[in-house]
Design an enzyme around this catalytic site. Structure first.
Site, short mmCIF file in Angstrom:
data_model
loop_
_atom_site.label_atom_id
_atom_site.label_comp_id
_atom_site.label_asym_id
_atom_site.label_seq_id
_atom_site.Cartn_x
_atom_site.Cartn_y
_atom_site.Cartn_z
N SER A 35 0.82 -1.21 0.00
CA SER A 35 0.00 0.00 0.00
C SER A 35 0.86 1.26 0.00
O SER A 35 0.58 2.23 -0.71
CB SER A 35 -0.93 0.00 1.23
OG SER A 35 -1.81 -1.10 1.18
N GLY A 116 -5.99 -3.91 -7.32
CA GLY A 116 -6.96 -2.84 -7.09
C GLY A 116 -6.32 -1.47 -7.08
O GLY A 116 -6.88 -0.50 -7.59
N ARG A 144 -14.39 -6.47 -10.87
CA ARG A 144 -14.18 -5.69 -9.65
C ARG A 144 -14.73 -4.28 -9.82
O ARG A 144 -14.70 -3.71 -10.92
CB ARG A 144 -12.70 -5.67 -9.28
CG ARG A 144 -12.15 -7.06 -9.01
CD ARG A 144 -10.74 -7.03 -8.48
NE ARG A 144 -10.67 -6.42 -7.16
CZ ARG A 144 -9.54 -6.24 -6.49
NH1 ARG A 144 -8.39 -6.62 -7.03
NH2 ARG A 144 -9.54 -5.69 -5.29
N SER A 219 -12.31 0.26 5.39
CA SER A 219 -10.86 0.44 5.31
C SER A 219 -10.41 1.89 5.47
O SER A 219 -9.56 2.38 4.73
CB SER A 219 -10.33 -0.12 3.98
OG SER A 219 -10.68 -1.47 3.82
N GLU A 338 -8.89 -6.63 5.07
CA GLU A 338 -7.91 -7.50 4.44
C GLU A 338 -7.34 -8.54 5.40
O GLU A 338 -6.76 -9.54 4.97
CB GLU A 338 -6.76 -6.66 3.87
CG GLU A 338 -5.95 -5.92 4.92
CD GLU A 338 -5.04 -4.86 4.31
OE1 GLU A 338 -3.87 -4.82 4.68
OE2 GLU A 338 -5.52 -4.08 3.46
N HIS A 365 -13.56 -8.39 -3.61
CA HIS A 365 -12.10 -8.31 -3.66
C HIS A 365 -11.54 -9.26 -4.72
O HIS A 365 -12.22 -9.57 -5.70
CB HIS A 365 -11.52 -8.60 -2.28
CG HIS A 365 -11.49 -7.38 -1.39
ND1 HIS A 365 -10.42 -7.06 -0.59
CD2 HIS A 365 -12.40 -6.39 -1.21
CE1 HIS A 365 -10.66 -5.93 0.06
NE2 HIS A 365 -11.87 -5.52 -0.30
N ARG A 369 -14.29 -13.28 -1.08
CA ARG A 369 -13.54 -13.88 0.01
C ARG A 369 -14.43 -14.55 1.05
O ARG A 369 -14.04 -15.55 1.66
CB ARG A 369 -12.64 -12.83 0.68
CG ARG A 369 -11.41 -12.50 -0.15
CD ARG A 369 -10.54 -11.43 0.47
NE ARG A 369 -9.26 -11.36 -0.26
CZ ARG A 369 -8.39 -10.37 -0.13
NH1 ARG A 369 -8.65 -9.36 0.69
NH2 ARG A 369 -7.26 -10.37 -0.82
N ARG A 410 -4.38 -13.91 -0.14
CA ARG A 410 -4.71 -14.05 1.28
C ARG A 410 -5.44 -15.37 1.57
O ARG A 410 -5.42 -15.85 2.70
CB ARG A 410 -5.50 -12.84 1.76
CG ARG A 410 -4.71 -11.55 1.59
CD ARG A 410 -5.07 -10.49 2.59
NE ARG A 410 -4.46 -9.22 2.22
CZ ARG A 410 -3.21 -8.86 2.50
NH1 ARG A 410 -2.43 -9.68 3.18
NH2 ARG A 410 -2.73 -7.68 2.13
#
Length: 452
Positions: A35, A116, A144, A219, A338, A365, A369, A410
């Protein structure tokens, strides 16, 4: 292709997640933050002078970002001094990326992969380019959410051809500048919609005023990270936490300055290693854990303490020691979504039920997920159910089997965590971890040492 020996079928795409025979005891150096790296690259590309990004993450997502900026004319010089020796994970102690801004231009094509940050942060930059910039990516990138960024850029004066899809592929027809001004946006599906406009807003003729008009904004730490980094580059930002209007951010038009930035380790990518200490009742130290940070992964200290661990932050870094038992947790993860896959994996090994709330946006995502975690943990004998905005995890005795990842990094690390306590877990396509955590299998085995 598979190899068959007697009655045993070995598929090289299935990684045998190692079972931990003993409590882990390791120090794991985690690569730099994706990030921070990708935000730093965008801000450096829009600055008036060269900048340096030190200890960047070198992964698929960050290389896609560098490639996108290069495609529009930005120079990025990568230096890895040979004297530093082999890479420590993916974080070269001496690696430096020098970013030299240039006149942004097209025609060109940007490959976003399934990143993303690239598909959302780069279109506002492309609107400042002189010429058309086409955006394309992996098949999942077409699914997305991107409509918020597209609609906002059109309101601010950009011309975009997306054939009314509100998604990729699309072309941004840059004219060399963008009017900017006020825009309303529904960012309830991704905080990156807001960050995308804030990162480039200082370069718009009138700056930008972003007003979020949708439901709960997920987020928020990532938006705070964006604000802090824009300010550090010389941008003027007014934010709600400064006493301004709720859900309104303003960036004043002006020059951005090149920085010399050292990237923090990626705290979210530290999660599986800290989880290993918790699950095995062992101890893991992550060096260079910052005392103050905007990274969402810093919440792991509080979350894993509540689940039975003990955290200590000192000059060595962050050390998490497991207590021998893992406790369930009822928690709102809306600001740190996340982290959900890793927490769900730990929760499946706990001594009581867990409820993970506030993460409905995870359905949009890299994969859905929530559905993926439910299916894969249950496929190993678990008892996970989806709720309207999260998961309910009831621990059950687990057994071996294939843990599918859906090209989601992830999910892959979550499968590895489960494998520590369950014999016979095989993680499909563990190589997808290269999206943000290169060399993960080697790092995982290194953490376990001979016990693997």
């Amino acid at each position: 292709m598979t190899e068959t020996t007697g009655h045993t079928v070995t598929d090289p795409a299935l990684w045998p997640a190692p079972r931990a025979a003993d409590p882990v005891d390791a120090t794991v150096t985690v690569p730099g933050s994706k990030s921070v790296t990708n935000r730093a690259l965008v801000l450096a590309a829009l600055s008036t002078e060269p900048g340096w990004v030190r200890r960047p993450l070198r992964s698929r997502d960050t290389l896609l970002m560098a490639g996108a900026l290069r495609a529009m004319g930005v120079q990025i010089e990568e230096t890895v001094p040979s004297s530093t020796g082999p890479a420590d994970g993916a974080r070269h102690p001496g690696e430096v990326w020098r970013v030299i801004p240039a006149g942004l231009h097209g025609p060109t094509t940007v490959d976003v992969g399934n990143a993303g940050t690239v598909m959302r942060f780069v279109p506002p930059v492309a609107a400042l380019a002189d010429g058309p910039v086409r955006f394309d990516g992996d098949p999942r990138s077409y699914e997305r959410p991107l409509g918020g960024v597209i609609d906002a850029l059109r309101t601010l004066g950009a011309r975009i051809d997306d054939e009314k899809r509100g998604a990729l592929p699309m072309t941004v027809h840059g004219s060399g500048s963008l009017d900017g001004g006020a825009v309303e946006i529904d960012a309830s599906s991704s905080s990156q919609f807001v960050s995308a406009l804030l990162l480039s807003g200082a370069r718009f003729n009138q700056g930008v005023e972003v007003r979020h008009t949708g439901g709960r904004l997920p987020s928020l730490p990532h938006i705070r990270m964006t604000i802090e980094m824009v300010r550090a580059a010389g941008g003027q930002v007014d934010a709600p936490e400064d006493g301004g209007e709720p859900d309104v951010w303003r960036v004043t038009s002006g020059a951005l300055l090149g920085r010399d930035l050292v990237v923090e380790p990626d705290l979210s990518n530290a999660q599986p290693f800290l989880a290993a200490a918790l699950v095995t009742g062992g101890r893991v130290t992550i060096p260079d854990w910052p005392a103050h940070t905007t990274q969402p992964g810093d919440a792991l200290r509080e979350i894993f303490t509540a689940m039975g661990g003990r955290c200590e932050l000192d000059e060595r870094g962050l050390t998490l020691t497991g207590g021998g038992r893992v406790h369930g947790i009822d928690i709102d993860l809306g600001e740190v979504g996340e982290l959900t896959p890793g927490i769900a994996a730990v929760a499946a090994l706990a001594d009581s039920e867990s409820v993970l709330r506030g993460v409905a946006h995870l359905r949009l995502h890299e994969t859905d997920r929530l559905a993926a975690l439910t299916k894969e943990i249950n496929g190993l004998g678990g008892d996970v159910t989806e709720t309207a905005d999260g998961l309910r995890v009831r621990p059950r005795p687990l057994h071996g089997g294939v843990f599918h990842t859906y090209d989601d990094h992830r999910l892959a690390t979550a499968g590895a965590v489960l494998g520590l306590a369950v014999d016979g877990v095989r993680v499909e396509n563990v190589a997808t971890t290269a999206k943000t955590l290169p060399d993960f299998p080697e790092m995982w085995l290194g953490m376990l040492g001979a016990r693997a």
